[in-house]
Design an enzyme around this catalytic site. Structure first.
Site, short mmCIF file in Angstrom:
data_model
loop_
_atom_site.label_atom_id
_atom_site.label_comp_id
_atom_site.label_asym_id
_atom_site.label_seq_id
_atom_site.Cartn_x
_atom_site.Cartn_y
_atom_site.Cartn_z
NE ARG A 172 0.31 17.43 -13.45
CZ ARG A 172 0.84 16.69 -12.49
NH1 ARG A 172 0.44 16.80 -11.25
NH2 ARG A 172 1.78 15.82 -12.76
CD GLU B 249 -3.75 16.02 -15.65
OE1 GLU B 249 -2.94 15.19 -15.20
OE2 GLU B 249 -4.04 16.12 -16.83
CE LYS C 172 -0.49 13.73 -14.88
NZ LYS C 172 -0.86 13.85 -16.30
CD GLU D 204 7.39 17.03 -23.32
OE1 GLU D 204 6.78 18.06 -22.97
OE2 GLU D 204 6.81 15.97 -23.66
NE ARG E 41 -4.02 -2.01 1.96
CZ ARG E 41 -3.78 -3.19 2.55
NH1 ARG E 41 -2.71 -3.34 3.29
NH2 ARG E 41 -4.64 -4.18 2.41
N1 LIG Z 1 4.94 10.41 -15.29
C1 LIG Z 1 4.94 11.48 -16.04
O1 LIG Z 1 4.55 12.56 -15.61
C2 LIG Z 1 5.43 11.38 -17.43
C3 LIG Z 1 5.63 12.54 -18.19
C4 LIG Z 1 6.14 12.40 -19.48
C5 LIG Z 1 6.44 11.15 -19.97
N2 LIG Z 1 6.23 10.04 -19.21
C6 LIG Z 1 6.55 8.70 -19.71
O2 LIG Z 1 7.95 8.63 -19.92
C7 LIG Z 1 8.22 7.63 -20.89
C8 LIG Z 1 9.26 8.16 -21.85
O3 LIG Z 1 10.43 8.49 -21.14
P1 LIG Z 1 11.86 8.38 -21.82
O4 LIG Z 1 11.84 9.08 -23.11
O5 LIG Z 1 12.86 8.76 -20.82
O6 LIG Z 1 11.92 6.81 -22.20
P2 LIG Z 1 12.81 5.62 -21.64
O7 LIG Z 1 12.76 5.50 -20.19
O8 LIG Z 1 12.44 4.43 -22.44
O9 LIG Z 1 14.30 6.08 -22.04
C9 LIG Z 1 14.63 6.20 -23.41
C10 LIG Z 1 15.84 5.32 -23.76
O10 LIG Z 1 17.02 5.92 -23.23
C11 LIG Z 1 17.75 4.99 -22.44
N3 LIG Z 1 18.44 5.80 -21.44
C12 LIG Z 1 17.89 6.56 -20.45
N4 LIG Z 1 18.83 7.26 -19.81
C13 LIG Z 1 20.02 6.95 -20.41
C14 LIG Z 1 21.37 7.36 -20.22
N5 LIG Z 1 21.69 8.31 -19.33
N6 LIG Z 1 22.32 6.81 -20.99
C15 LIG Z 1 21.99 5.88 -21.93
N7 LIG Z 1 20.75 5.48 -22.19
C16 LIG Z 1 19.77 6.00 -21.43
C17 LIG Z 1 16.72 4.01 -21.94
O11 LIG Z 1 17.32 2.78 -21.64
C18 LIG Z 1 15.79 3.92 -23.15
O12 LIG Z 1 16.31 3.04 -24.10
C19 LIG Z 1 6.89 7.30 -21.54
O13 LIG Z 1 6.47 6.05 -21.10
C20 LIG Z 1 5.95 8.38 -21.04
O14 LIG Z 1 4.63 7.93 -20.91
C21 LIG Z 1 5.73 10.14 -17.96
ZN LIG Z 2 5.08 15.28 -23.29
#
Ligand SMILES: NC(=O)c1ccc[n+]([C@@H]2O[C@H](COP(=O)([O-])OP(=O)(O)OC[C@H]3O[C@@H](n4cnc5c(N)ncnc54)[C@H](O)[C@@H]3O)[C@@H](O)[C@H]2O)c1
Ligand SMILES: [Zn+2]
Length: 361
Positions: free
Chosen positions: A240, A235, A141, A183, A119
């Site tokens: 937001r 939200e 989130k 972003e 939990r």
């Molecule tokens: N929770 C939220 O508020 C929120 C906001 C925006 C996006 N997201 C989510 O985030 C995800 C996308 O995030 P992302 O683009 O970071 O994707 P990801 O976590 O898949 O990372 C992208 C790639 O980069 C690699 N990587 C990460 N850091 C690295 C580093 N320092 N060196 C080498 N490789 C590295 C990872 O292994 C992966 O292959 C989506 O699932 C999206 O829905 C969540």
């Molecule tokens: Zn986005």
């Protein structure tokens, strides 16, 4: 640099420092007597997770590293179920700390584990992709996908601590870095003209990952997102929503092209461009905003246009997908449109004819 996210009893700090990971033991002192579980995808685990675990172990912490396969498909019930069981097997208790080490996928998966196991246990974010450092690690989130929809199961679960090391961006693939920049640029356009100017005048330093510039850039994004989250944590007030600039178009692009064709930031760059065009067409802003936004996207090799030879059925699917977006109601589109750099407006009566003109032209 430190940013504080003020959320009553859930208030926490974000520390942004080059090489902060080499000083992790100092920041983890408060978890000295607890079980620590680092959750990471295999790629990030190989580059940073194994070393970080060894450093903490050497400093006397009780720490284990759990990994899952890299990629969006790991934001699944199956992955979470395996990790829940692994945590229980390793004797997780209510005082334990779950550490998300990696990009947005690791943050969302580890955060969801932290929110649900027993939990809810404490949670630390160590974001390593630019997108995670400026966006997903702030705001609380967390969640996973179902085959039917992205991010459909989850929670609001704030971390106790966020540690950001810009140095780790050096191993991120350039395309992933640039995607995160979409972003970053978004924050300038929606909320902060001065920050937009800062980006315009520091493109080369950003590309070279200059420590001072990157710390300032990340800190500013965290601060801007934190201010919005503080006003609208779960939200509900609508505040937001401004973070969704470019996202109604962007999500539709991601849906129609399928996962992997465009990275999230690339789809958002096209989405922000379409939104700015719509804003000009509907007299919300003048052309100079679009010109400057486009110029900045191009400096980071981000796309700003849909492919020229899109078949009609794909264009139609794009509009359908926008209509299905949760931000649209009754044939009219709810959109965030820019008025000037640093200021956006919410409109809920954007006419479909106008949207068609922008998308089809
Ligand atoms: N929770 C939220 O508020 C929120 C906001 C925006 C996006 N997201 C989510 O985030 C995800 C996308 O995030 P992302 O683009 O970071 O994707 P990801 O976590 O898949 O990372 C992208 C790639 O980069 C690699 N990587 C990460 N850091 C690295 C580093 N320092 N060196 C080498 N490789 C590295 C990872 O292994 C992966 O292959 C989506 O699932 C999206 O829905 C969540
Ligand atoms: Zn986005």
């Amino acid at each position: 640099m430190e940013q504080v996210v003020n959320l009553d009893s859930r208030t926490y700090s974000i520390h942004i420092e080059t090489d902060i990971l080499s000083r992790i033991a100092k920041h983890f002192q408060r978890f000295r007597d607890e079980k620590i579980f680092i959750i990471s995808d295999v790629r990030v685990s190989n580059v940073y997770g194994v070393t970080l675990t060894a450093v903490l172990k050497k400093a006397g912490f009780s720490v284990e590293l759990l990994t899952f396969p890299e990629g969006e498909s790991s934001k699944s019930v199956e992955t979470v179920s395996q990790l829940w069981q692994a945590l229980v097997k390793r004797g997780i208790d209510r005082h334990a700390v779950i550490v998300a080490l990696g990009g947005g996928v690791s943050g969302d998966v580890a955060g969801f584990l932290a929110a649900t196991i027993l939990r809810g246990v404490r949670f630390v974010q160590i974001p390593t992709s630019l997108l995670a450092q400026v966006d997903s690690s702030v705001g609380g989130k967390v969640g996973i996908n179902l085959p039917q929809a992205k991010n459909i199961v989850g929670a609001f679960w704030q971390p106790s601590l966020v540690l950001i090391d810009p140095h780790v961006l050096g191993t991120l693939e350039p395309r992933q870095f640039n995607s995160g920049m979409a972003e970053v640029i978004k924050y300038g356009v929606i909320m902060d003209k001065e920050f937009f100017l800062f980006l315009e005048s520091n493109v080369d330093a950003i590309k070279e990952l200059d420590s001072t510039v990157m710390c300032e850039l990340i800190a500013k994004c965290c601060q801007l997102k934190a201010r919005i989250v503080e006003e609208d944590e779960t939200e509900t007030s609508g505040r937001r929503a401004i973070l969704n600039y470019g996202h109604t178009f962007g999500h539709a692009i991601e849906n129609v092209f399928g996962y992997g064709v465009y990275l999230h930031g690339e789809a958002i760059a096209i989405g922000m461009t379409l939104a700015a065009k719509l804003a000009i067409e509907s007299k919300h802003c003048d052309k100079s905003l679009l010109i400057r936004q486009t110029e900045l996207f191009h400096r980071f090799d981000l796309p700003t246009e849909l492919p020229g030879d899109l078949p009609a059925d794909q264009l139609a699917a794009l509009l359908d997908s926008m209509r299905l977006d949760k931000k649209s109601t009754g044939g009219r589109f709810n959109l965030i449109l820019p008025c000037e750099i640093g200021r956006v407006e919410f409109t809920n009566d954007c006419d479909e004819t106008l949207v068609r003109k922008i998308v089809f032209d």
